[in-house]
Design an enzyme around this catalytic site. Structure first.
Site, mmCIF file in Angstrom:
data_model
loop_
_atom_site.group_PDB
_atom_site.id
_atom_site.type_symbol
_atom_site.label_atom_id
_atom_site.label_comp_id
_atom_site.label_asym_id
_atom_site.label_seq_id
_atom_site.Cartn_x
_atom_site.Cartn_y
_atom_site.Cartn_z
ATOM 1 N N CYS A 42 -57.578 39.322 41.435
ATOM 2 C CA CYS A 42 -56.504 38.201 42.759
ATOM 3 C C CYS A 42 -56.604 36.965 42.335
ATOM 4 C CB CYS A 42 -56.777 38.541 43.520
ATOM 5 S SG CYS A 42 -55.376 37.202 45.064
ATOM 6 N N HIS A 47 -60.792 30.840 41.604
ATOM 7 C CA HIS A 47 -60.987 29.821 42.820
ATOM 8 C C HIS A 47 -62.391 29.400 43.357
ATOM 9 C CE1 HIS A 47 -56.932 28.943 42.843
ATOM 10 N NE2 HIS A 47 -56.715 30.099 43.734
ATOM 11 N N CYS A 170 -55.247 43.016 49.411
ATOM 12 C CA CYS A 170 -55.014 41.847 49.607
ATOM 13 C C CYS A 170 -53.378 41.373 48.687
ATOM 14 C CB CYS A 170 -55.746 40.425 48.262
ATOM 15 S SG CYS A 170 -55.205 39.204 48.420
HETATM 16 N N1 LIG Z 1 -52.318 32.929 51.317
HETATM 17 C C1 LIG Z 1 -52.895 34.021 51.083
HETATM 18 O O1 LIG Z 1 -53.732 35.422 52.371
HETATM 19 C C2 LIG Z 1 -53.702 34.075 50.032
HETATM 20 C C3 LIG Z 1 -53.649 35.918 49.489
HETATM 21 C C4 LIG Z 1 -53.787 36.067 48.507
HETATM 22 C C5 LIG Z 1 -53.691 34.943 47.289
HETATM 23 N N2 LIG Z 1 -53.436 33.867 47.762
HETATM 24 C C6 LIG Z 1 -53.287 32.699 47.062
HETATM 25 O O2 LIG Z 1 -51.753 33.273 45.902
HETATM 26 C C7 LIG Z 1 -51.596 32.548 44.662
HETATM 27 C C8 LIG Z 1 -51.502 33.190 43.509
HETATM 28 O O3 LIG Z 1 -51.982 34.813 43.605
HETATM 29 P P1 LIG Z 1 -52.252 35.179 41.711
HETATM 30 O O4 LIG Z 1 -53.485 37.064 41.888
HETATM 31 O O5 LIG Z 1 -50.621 35.860 41.917
HETATM 32 O O6 LIG Z 1 -52.040 34.475 41.046
HETATM 33 P P2 LIG Z 1 -51.582 35.075 39.061
HETATM 34 O O7 LIG Z 1 -52.272 34.074 38.378
HETATM 35 O O8 LIG Z 1 -51.888 36.454 38.966
HETATM 36 O O9 LIG Z 1 -50.117 34.269 39.363
HETATM 37 C C9 LIG Z 1 -49.863 32.725 39.699
HETATM 38 C C10 LIG Z 1 -48.402 32.976 39.325
HETATM 39 O O10 LIG Z 1 -47.725 31.760 39.105
HETATM 40 C C11 LIG Z 1 -47.607 31.222 37.808
HETATM 41 N N3 LIG Z 1 -47.227 29.568 37.844
HETATM 42 C C12 LIG Z 1 -48.012 28.515 37.533
HETATM 43 N N4 LIG Z 1 -48.033 27.179 38.212
HETATM 44 C C13 LIG Z 1 -46.401 27.952 38.141
HETATM 45 C C14 LIG Z 1 -45.132 26.666 37.882
HETATM 46 N N5 LIG Z 1 -46.022 25.761 38.197
HETATM 47 N N6 LIG Z 1 -43.340 27.244 38.320
HETATM 48 C C15 LIG Z 1 -43.686 28.301 38.715
HETATM 49 N N7 LIG Z 1 -44.897 29.425 38.805
HETATM 50 C C16 LIG Z 1 -46.119 29.116 38.352
HETATM 51 C C17 LIG Z 1 -47.801 31.903 36.514
HETATM 52 O O11 LIG Z 1 -47.234 31.869 35.550
HETATM 53 C C18 LIG Z 1 -47.955 33.044 37.004
HETATM 54 O O12 LIG Z 1 -47.442 34.145 36.791
HETATM 55 C C19 LIG Z 1 -53.082 32.046 44.329
HETATM 56 O O13 LIG Z 1 -53.086 30.700 44.561
HETATM 57 C C20 LIG Z 1 -54.088 33.271 45.288
HETATM 58 O O14 LIG Z 1 -55.319 32.149 45.536
HETATM 59 C C21 LIG Z 1 -53.276 33.299 48.879
HETATM 60 ZN ZN LIG Z 2 -56.699 38.410 46.683
#
Ligand SMILES: NC(=O)c1ccc[n+]([C@@H]2O[C@H](COP(=O)([O-])OP(=O)(O)OC[C@H]3O[C@@H](n4cnc5c(N)ncnc54)[C@H](O)[C@@H]3O)[C@@H](O)[C@H]2O)c1
Ligand SMILES: [Zn+2]
Ligand SMILES: [Zn+2]
Length: 373
Positions: A42, A47, A170
């Site tokens: 993830c 981070h 997650c």
């Molecule tokens: N709130 C929660 O409980 C929780 C839980 C899990 C993950 N998260 C967070 O969610 C986020 C996403 O995690 P993930 O594992 O899917 O990440 P990931 O890296 O798999 O996916 C992120 C996507 O965003 C795209 N992207 C980047 N900048 C962009 C922009 N300006 N506009 C559009 N798209 C853009 C990337 O190309 C990628 O496809 C992270 O910040 C993670 O820490 C939060």
């Molecule tokens: Zn996660």
């Protein structure tokens, strides 16, 4: 027992993960030893390496998205037994605190300690190089075995394949629930999902379940935009400007009903973009983690108040592990939730740094570490 794990010795310095021998203590009271089949990677794990989530402690054993089989139970374990298949939830739920009792177990008081550097009782279960190692989310799934608190373990049916099940720890509930629960998407809504990685792709699936009419994904990576259509996206564009133009056409200039932020790293710019894409009275959901020290967003408070919009944060997509883990496995078995298709590539634990490099390069929807014997 001795095993191997991926450890960050200096979190926040982009030092990468060191795969080395670790020692796991036997499970204590209300803990179980789980032999993992696999662990998703993830963005939240990254981070702690980049420092966007500063820990203030180390070393840490990473990983919080796993599923496997219980191989040993500690004292006072009543709910699961050896041989049970389980998903490890990145957020525990004690079932007794006020939040759990109120039906918002993702806010369980235990959650406050998941990045505190210890097991819930304040001691270490993991050791390396003669010192204690803290777990990510009380777990540390970047190792083939995990000593997990019972409150983080959700039993699943034995016929649920474990590799796709690991993603239900997650990314899947976080994305799916961001759409279904946090955004409260309604039939016929026009929805925008900003960033379709491991979390955002499941927001697309959630939007489809709720009967959204238009599901517009925005992602700079062409392969993500292509794959998003298989998950239910109706339109895919590369950037904000194209999204604004498309949403204006679709909604007669009104704006989207729901806009979800699921990019890799949130910041002021993406929140401002989401605000501009959202109609009056619409909902913006912020799921992505921003750098913890990021404190300012340019926001026109007068217009925000008068627009009647809602900016909604969400943890775990507002899902409740004991309710939603079984629900999501059921949807998968009924063919209504795609999980296998989320797994772009599998890796061995020793190749974990390659897996993170691929994630940063945008190559994977989800990279998954697979453990064999
Ligand atoms: N709130 C929660 O409980 C929780 C839980 C899990 C993950 N998260 C967070 O969610 C986020 C996403 O995690 P993930 O594992 O899917 O990440 P990931 O890296 O798999 O996916 C992120 C996507 O965003 C795209 N992207 C980047 N900048 C962009 C922009 N300006 N506009 C559009 N798209 C853009 C990337 O190309 C990628 O496809 C992270 O910040 C993670 O820490 C939060
Ligand atoms: Zn996660
Ligand atoms: Zn609780």
């Amino acid at each position: 027992m001795k095993t191997v794990g991926a450890v960050l010795w200096e979190p926040g310095t982009r030092s990468g993960w060191s795969v080395e021998e670790i020692e796991l203590d036997p499970p204590k009271s209300r803990e179980v030893l789980v032999k993992l089949a696999s662990s998703g990677i993830c963005h939240s794990d990254d981070h702690v390496d980049t420092g966007d989530i500063p820990l203030g402690w180390g070393p840490i054993l990473g990983g919080h998205e796993g599923a496997g089989v219980v191989v040993e139970v500690g004292p006072d374990v009543t709910d699961v037994e050896v041989g049970d298949h389980v998903v490890l939830s990145f957020l525990p739920s004690c079932g007794k605190c006020r939040m759990c009792a109120a039906g918002v177990s993702q806010m369980c008081v235990m959650g406050g300690g998941v990045l505190g550097g210890f097991a819930p009782d304040g001691t270490h279960r993991i050791h390396a190089r003669g010192q204690g190692v803290g777990p990510f989310s009380y777990l540390g799934t970047f190792a083939p075995y995990v000593v997990a608190p019972l409150d983080s373990v959700v039993k699943i049916d034995a016929d649920m394949p474990l590799m796709p099940a690991s993603l239900i720890g997650c990314g899947v509930p976080t994305g799916w629930g961001s759409a279904v629960y946090a955004a409260e998407i309604e039939l016929n809504d026009t929805v925008v999902v900003l960033g379709v990685g491991g979390v955002g792709m499941n927001a697309v699936q959630g939007a489809r379940h709720r009967g959204a009419k238009n599901i517009v994904v925005v992602d700079p990576v062409a392969s993500k935009r292509d794959v998003a259509k298989d998950f239910g996206a109706t339109h895919a564009v590369a950037d904000f400007a194209a999204a604004m133009e498309l949403i204006a056409q679709m909604t007669d200039g009104q704006g989207a009903d729901r806009v979800l932020i699921t990019v890799g790293v949130a910041g002021p710019e993406i929140v401002e973009q989401a605000n501009q894409l959202t109609r009056r009275g619409g909902v913006i959901v912020l799921t992505s983690a921003a750098p913890v020290l990021q404190r300012q967003v340019e926001f026109d408070l007068f217009t925000f108040a008068m627009s009647g919009k809602r900016l909604q944060g969400t943890l775990y997509g507002s899902t409740r592990s004991r309710l939603d883990v079984p629900l999501l496995t059921d949807l998968y078995k009924r063919g209504e939730l795609k999980l296998d298709e989320l797994i772009t590539k599998t890796y061995k634990l020793e190749d974990i740094n390659e897996a993170f490099a691929d994630m940063r390069a945008g190559k994977n929807i989800r990279g998954v570490i697979v453990y064999d014997d």
